[in-house]
Write an enzyme that holds these catalytic residues in place. Structure first.
Site, mmCIF file in Angstrom:
data_model
loop_
_atom_site.group_PDB
_atom_site.id
_atom_site.type_symbol
_atom_site.label_atom_id
_atom_site.label_comp_id
_atom_site.label_asym_id
_atom_site.label_seq_id
_atom_site.Cartn_x
_atom_site.Cartn_y
_atom_site.Cartn_z
ATOM 1 N N GLY A 261 0.840 -1.196 0.000
ATOM 2 C CA GLY A 261 0.000 0.000 0.000
ATOM 3 C C GLY A 261 0.873 1.242 0.000
ATOM 4 C CB CYS B 248 5.242 -4.258 0.237
ATOM 5 S SG CYS B 248 6.129 -2.722 -0.038
ATOM 6 C CE1 TYR B 249 1.062 1.024 5.413
ATOM 7 C CE2 TYR B 249 -0.512 -0.762 5.707
ATOM 8 C CZ TYR B 249 -0.056 0.501 6.039
ATOM 9 O OH TYR B 249 -0.702 1.237 6.996
ATOM 10 C CG HIS C 5 5.860 -5.851 -4.459
ATOM 11 N ND1 HIS C 5 4.575 -5.631 -4.055
ATOM 12 C CD2 HIS C 5 6.589 -4.794 -4.031
ATOM 13 C CE1 HIS C 5 4.504 -4.478 -3.410
ATOM 14 N NE2 HIS C 5 5.720 -3.947 -3.381
ATOM 15 C CD GLU D 251 2.818 -8.355 -5.257
ATOM 16 O OE1 GLU D 251 3.581 -9.110 -4.623
ATOM 17 O OE2 GLU D 251 2.589 -7.181 -4.922
ATOM 18 C CG ASP E 211 -14.695 -6.432 -20.833
ATOM 19 O OD1 ASP E 211 -14.234 -7.566 -21.050
ATOM 20 O OD2 ASP E 211 -13.988 -5.416 -20.740
ATOM 21 C CE LYS F 215 -10.780 -7.425 -22.462
ATOM 22 N NZ LYS F 215 -11.695 -6.309 -22.264
#
Ligand code: XMP
Length: 508
Positions: A54, A81-82, A167, A169, A226, A364
């Site tokens: 964050g 992280c945060y 991170h 991710e 979408d 997506k």
């Protein structure tokens, strides 16, 4: 569905964590930190919790947090992280401002087990922080150090609580997915329950509940994947309470209105068709600001819908909003707004209808898989994303008839050449952009003050980040030649080589 809860502290990449967990076939849900109450978490009964990154500093007054009860839940917790710093602070550690570490950073792994099972002693990770842990609490044991001597990871001495400063991710942490797998599968023993069929049945179940009280539902289809998938899904649960409408705002791609109507018909969706091109184009006259264009288009869309409905009221309104749209429009508490995507933040305040967004937690590629599962035409499933405000965001400055014609034709050439070269499905988006800058050219024997067209072709996984596509020179040349020979007003073609960030995909 039981799975991993990602408590979101507003980090730009927080959603990626959920995405990576889903890539492992495990259900993952994101919960904004302000909703992370004990009762809520107990109700969701997660297999593990991840505390995201964050933009705040844990020591700021009023910094986002969660209650201490989180440590007594008896399920594995991973702070990133945060989230990593928050765990340390809550357990009595000190966090201070540091020199900061950004981008690829070497780390030394002190314990090659647990979350680091399968990692080498020295690895590269992606860092993005300006605070660091200056005092590690007693209960935590340091398991990795960064090349700058900062604590890069810890684990709790008695509980299944872990933290990483970097991170895992993002793709730039090459072994990040191994770490997440260790945490979500080996340590937390989550079930592999997230398949396309499971996504579909969860969405339909949720939708049934959501539309229960809707008397009349309106869905605006654009022909893009979408809004089409959202409409098909609502159609499944709401039947004849659903009215769909397709507005041609005059900012569509070449031949798009005809193609869209044909495809929708094939799927037994017969929308009310409104050609409101003149209205949109005249409202945009003289408007140069991107945000203003989006707001005008968003508002006008609703006005056109209402007019087309001729007094028929609707109390629910379907939108094909995806998860990245929500993040980038700043709807997640704590996240900074990047652009007002018209299909979310641009909805006028006077619209009282309940907004139904069946795809709002999907990416997506997940929507594409659902579209295929629903049996939608391949052409639609594979189609590149196209922004709701259409070519208005691909024209820099005022949207004039001339610039619109240029960008429409040039974009169509870009797509056409990519299809000819078998590259269309390799890339995320490919289009042309035009602004007001001119370049003197020589066409025939005459000097021409022509337009500059920029070609943008990007690779991306979910549009949150993007790289420019390394297009073979001969393809680029083919595109450039075709654009300058077919569009007389263009005298220069350029290729965009900026990634997102720092740029965005669309120019406006
Ligand atoms: P940016 O330009 O923000 O785009 O990097 C990220 C993705 O979102 C699409 N996009 C939009 N979609 N309304 C939409 O429905 C919009 O206003 C809008 N702006 C950008 C863009 O095409 C890309 O795929």
């Amino acid at each position: 569905m039981r799975g991993v809860i990602v408590i979101n502290f507003g980090g730009q990449y927080a959603h990626l964590i959920a995405r990576r967990i889903r890539d492992l076939g495990i259900y993952a849900e994101i919960l904004p930190y302000i909703m992370a109450e004990k009762e809520q978490i107990e109700k969701l009964n997660p297999t593990a919790i991840i505390l995201s990154g964050g933009p705040s500093s844990v020591y700021e007054p009023g910094a986002p947090s969660v209650g201490d009860w989180i440590f007594d839940l008896d399920i594995p917790i991973l702070g990133i992280c945060y989230g990593f710093q928050l765990i340390a602070k809550k357990l009595g550690g000190h966090i201070v401002k540091s020199r900061g570490e950004y981008g690829p950073t070497k780390v030394k792994i002190l314990e090659k087990k647990g979350i680091f099972d399968g990692w080498d002693e020295e690895e590269i990770v992606w860092m993005s922080h300006s605070d660091h842990i200056s005092k590690v609490p007693q209960e935590l044991s340091v398991t990795a150090l960064s090349e700058n001597g900062y604590v890069a990871a810890f684990r709790h001495r008695k509980k299944e609580i872990y933290g990483v400063q970097f991170h895992p991710e993002v793709k730039h942490t090459p072994k990040g997915q191994i770490l997440l797998k260790n945490f979500a599968l080996s340590i937390s023993k989550s079930e592999r329950n997230w398949s396309t069929e499971a996504i579909l049945s969860t969405i339909l179940e949720e939708l049934r509940r959501e539309v229960k009280d809707c008397k009349s539902i309106l869905s605006a289809v654009s022909g893009g994947i979408d809004s089409t998938v959202a409409t098909v899904l609502v159609n499944k649960v709401a039947g004849d309470r659903l009215t769909s409408i397709f507005v041609n705002h005059g900012l569509l791609r070449k031949n798009e209105p005809e193609e869209v109507l044909k495809t929708l018909k094939e799927m037994s969706i017969n929308p009310i068709y409104v050609d409101a091109s003149d209205k949109f184009l005249s409202s945009l006259r003289g408007v140069t600001s991107c945000e203003e264009k989006r707001k005008i288009i968003g508002e006008l869309f609703i006005k056109v819908f209402i007019e087309a409905l001729e007094g028929k009221e609707f109390d629910c309104f379907v939108q094909g909003t995806l998860y990245p749209d929500i993040i980038e429009s700043g709807r997640e508490p704590g996240a900074d707004r990047i652009k007002s995507h018209h299909n979310v933040a641009g909805l006028p305040e006077w619209l009282e209808a309940k907004v139904i967004e069946p795809l709002k937690f999907l990416y997506k590629d997940e929507v594409r898989r659902i579209a295929a599962e629903l049996g939608l035409p391949k052409k639609l499933v594979e189609r590149h994303p196209f922004p709701g405000p259409g070519l208005a965001v691909r024209v820099i400055g005022e949207v004039t008839e001339e610039k619109l014609r240029i960008v429409r034709e040039a974009s169509s050439i870009v797509e056409e050449v990519l299809r000819e070269e078998g590259l269309y499905n390799e890339v995320w988006q490919a289009f042309a952009v035009v602004g007001d800058d001119k370049w003197v050219g020589v066409k025939g024997d005459a000097r021409v003050d022509g337009y500059i067209v920029t070609v943008r072709i990007v690779e991306s996984e979910d549009a949150m980040t993007a790289g420019w596509y390394r297009i073979p020179y001969h393809v680029l040349e083919k595109i450039s030649k075709r654009i300058t020979s077919i569009i007389p007003e263009v005298t220069m073609v350029t290729y965009s080589i900026t990634t997102k960030p720092p740029s965005t995909i669309e120019p406006c």
